[in-house]
Write an enzyme that holds these catalytic residues in place. Structure first.
Site, PDB file in Angstrom:
ATOM      1  N   TYR A  72      40.294  26.552 -45.778  1.00 26.79           N
ATOM      2  CA  TYR A  72      40.139  26.217 -47.198  1.00 26.79           C
ATOM      3  C   TYR A  72      41.141  27.051 -48.001  1.00 26.79           C
ATOM      4  O   TYR A  72      41.159  28.277 -47.871  1.00 26.79           O
ATOM      5  CB  TYR A  72      38.732  26.579 -47.678  1.00 26.79           C
ATOM      6  CG  TYR A  72      37.605  25.861 -46.943  1.00 26.79           C
ATOM      7  CD1 TYR A  72      37.043  24.693 -47.449  1.00 26.79           C
ATOM      8  CD2 TYR A  72      37.085  26.365 -45.741  1.00 26.79           C
ATOM      9  CE1 TYR A  72      36.003  24.041 -46.789  1.00 26.79           C
ATOM     10  CE2 TYR A  72      36.045  25.711 -45.072  1.00 26.79           C
ATOM     11  CZ  TYR A  72      35.511  24.554 -45.603  1.00 26.79           C
ATOM     12  OH  TYR A  72      34.485  23.913 -44.951  1.00 26.79           O
ATOM     13  N   LYS A 119      28.207  20.310 -46.172  1.00 26.12           N
ATOM     14  CA  LYS A 119      26.747  20.349 -46.043  1.00 26.12           C
ATOM     15  C   LYS A 119      26.065  18.965 -46.076  1.00 26.12           C
ATOM     16  O   LYS A 119      24.911  18.834 -45.664  1.00 26.12           O
ATOM     17  CB  LYS A 119      26.148  21.213 -47.168  1.00 26.12           C
ATOM     18  CG  LYS A 119      26.410  22.683 -46.997  1.00 26.12           C
ATOM     19  CD  LYS A 119      25.544  23.273 -45.893  1.00 26.12           C
ATOM     20  CE  LYS A 119      26.152  24.474 -45.211  1.00 26.12           C
ATOM     21  NZ  LYS A 119      26.812  24.203 -43.935  1.00 26.12           N
ATOM     22  N   TYR A 136      27.140  29.040 -44.428  1.00 26.18           N
ATOM     23  CA  TYR A 136      27.978  28.018 -43.789  1.00 26.18           C
ATOM     24  C   TYR A 136      27.250  27.438 -42.572  1.00 26.18           C
ATOM     25  O   TYR A 136      27.300  26.228 -42.322  1.00 26.18           O
ATOM     26  CB  TYR A 136      29.310  28.655 -43.372  1.00 26.18           C
ATOM     27  CG  TYR A 136      30.430  27.667 -43.164  1.00 26.18           C
ATOM     28  CD1 TYR A 136      31.108  27.115 -44.249  1.00 26.18           C
ATOM     29  CD2 TYR A 136      30.828  27.279 -41.886  1.00 26.18           C
ATOM     30  CE1 TYR A 136      32.143  26.205 -44.070  1.00 26.18           C
ATOM     31  CE2 TYR A 136      31.868  26.369 -41.696  1.00 26.18           C
ATOM     32  CZ  TYR A 136      32.518  25.841 -42.796  1.00 26.18           C
ATOM     33  OH  TYR A 136      33.547  24.931 -42.611  1.00 26.18           O
TER      34      TYR A 136
END
Ligand code: FAD
Ligand code: DHB
Length: 394
Positions: free
Chosen positions: A205, A301, A389
């Site tokens: 990211y 998610k 995470y």
């Protein structure tokens, strides 16, 4: 009118509906799935790629984990880039070897569809926008729809609303009985899938002055990349060359030099949104997955939350039939919403940290950089981000 009877009607044959079907069937509970689109269309949607261990465990339990274990990639870490520097964040070493698995949603869906075919389970595809829900405030709900011009009705004990954000189930609830919580972000993600080796071998990211970028993968020869784009941008205005030029500017300079580019196999823009509907149960109808909640994709998610809902819902329905207990269905909404809000918080936070907002000039940008600097240098912060995470237990 053709009339059928079953125990559970599932609306939607995305990952939530298909997985719920597999879990109910395993417990000997009858169900029928009704889907707006064709099977091929459902398989053509390129979305999630990163699965939590709770999700892969559930797919194993449902009997569809074989190919996932053969072809999925174990990921022990992810990475963050900011101010041009690369920071690897090890998840497994902080959490007793717990890890993520890279395996595309398309493949999960295909495995679940193949499993249904082998078991001869009924899925009614291509019903378009004809599904109507009836009497779900009673113990005798029904679903009607039209298939190939023929009017059909399915009588059931329960309806599972697994029909995604734009589905009919949530929309059928009277306005006074549901509360929606929503945040729309001022940008989208432009995603590209290409038959090229991934520039990073772990999900990475990037926070840059030009905006966010994400480097992910589906295999060691197939990349999945995303860049933050304007909310009103059209995919047609992003040629492959324009995408690669912009993507290169949002990764670290060494990676930009070794990036292999190629034609896109798929290219699409997804808006970013946080959304939760409360409650998630209305009499005999239950919402699960994207029908009940949306997270911005930062942190991966969405599909994992959907699997968590379906796990709780299948257990509640099984308890109802096997133990004649309503406890599971009565607690369904509260049990799910706690986990959902936790993931909403994490996804919102991670989105806020990594993207360029209209006000992330000057002060806002410096604050993001300070938080990222704290994050990669504080063991407590690293423990917290990796714990989130990995996801809360289902
Ligand atoms: P859906 O996949 O939306 O399925 C709903 C189904 O219901 C569809 O097949 C639809 O056609 C059908 N339907 C709709 N209306 C009707 C109707 N009226 N009648 C009958 N059928 C109907 N999640 C992760 O966990 N990890 C990731 O890495 C990740 N990355 C993502 C990247 C992007 C770019 C996007 C957009 C999403 C990502 N997600 C990720 C989120 C994930 O894709 C979704 O959360 C997941 O698809 C939810 O599954 P679902 O079955 O609940 O809903
Ligand atoms: C992918 C999507 C995500 O939202 C994410 O956080 C990581 C990976 C993907 O599509 O591979």
């Amino acid at each position: 009118m053709k009339t059928l009877s079953t125990q559970v009607v599932i609306v939607g044959a995305g990952p939530s509906g298909l997985l719920l079907g597999a879990l109910l069937h395993k417990a000997g509970i009858d169900h029928i799935i009704v889907e707006r689109q064709s099977g091929d269309y459902v398989l053509s949607r390129i979305r999630a790629g990163v699965l939590e261990q709770g999700t892969t465990d559930l797919l194993d339990y449902a009997g569809v984990g074989k190919r996932l274990h053969a072809e999925g990639l174990r990921h022990d870490a992810f990475a963050l880039i900011f101010k041009g520097a690369f920071h690897r964040i090890d998840i497994a070493k902080r959490h007793n070897g717990r890890h993520m698995t890279v395996y595309g949603q398309t493949e999960v869906t295909r495995d679940l569809m193949d499993h249904r075919m082998q078991l001869g389970l009924e899925t009614v595809y291509s019903v378009g926008d004809t599904v109507v829900l009836h009497d779900f405030d009673s113990e005798h709900p029904r679903v009607t729809f039209t298939k190939d011009g023929e009017a059909c009705e399915i009588k059931a004990r329960f309806i599972a609303g697994c029909d995604g954000y734009h589905g009919v189930c949530r929309a059928s609830v009277p306005a006074g009985s549901i509360q929606n919580f929503e945040k729309v972000y001022p940008f989208g993600w432009l995603g590209v899938l290409s038959e090229t080796p991934p520039v990073y071998h772990e999900v990475t990211y990037s926070n840059t002055e030009r905006g966010f970028a994400l480097s992910s993968l589906r295999s060691m020869t197939r990349s999945r990349y995303y860049i933050q784009c304007g909310i009103d941008e059209k995919v047609e205005s992003w040629s492959d060359d324009r995408f690669w030029d912009e993507f290169k500017k949002r990764i670290d300079p060494d990676a930009a030099k070794r990036l292999v580019t190629g034609p896109s196999i798929e290219k699409s823009i997804a808006p970013l949104r946080s959304f939760v509907a409360e409650p998630m149960r209305f009499g005999s109808m239950f919402l699960a997955g994207d029908a009940a909640h949306i997270v911005p994709p930062t942190g991966a998610k969405g599909l994992n939350l959907a699997a968590g809902d379906v796990n709780v819902l299948s257990k509640a329905i099984i308890e109802y039939y096997q133990e004649q207990s309503k406890a599971g269905i009565d607690h369904y909404s509260a049990r799910c919403l706690r986990r959902v809000w936790n993931a909403e918080r994490f996804s919102w936070w991670f989105t806020s940290l990594m993207h360029k907002f209209p006000d992330t000039e000057g002060f806002g940008q410096k604050i993001q950089e300070a938080e990222l600097d704290y994050l990669v240098n504080s063991e407590s912060a690293l423990h917290s981000i990796t714990e989130n995470y990995l996801g809360l237990a289902h």
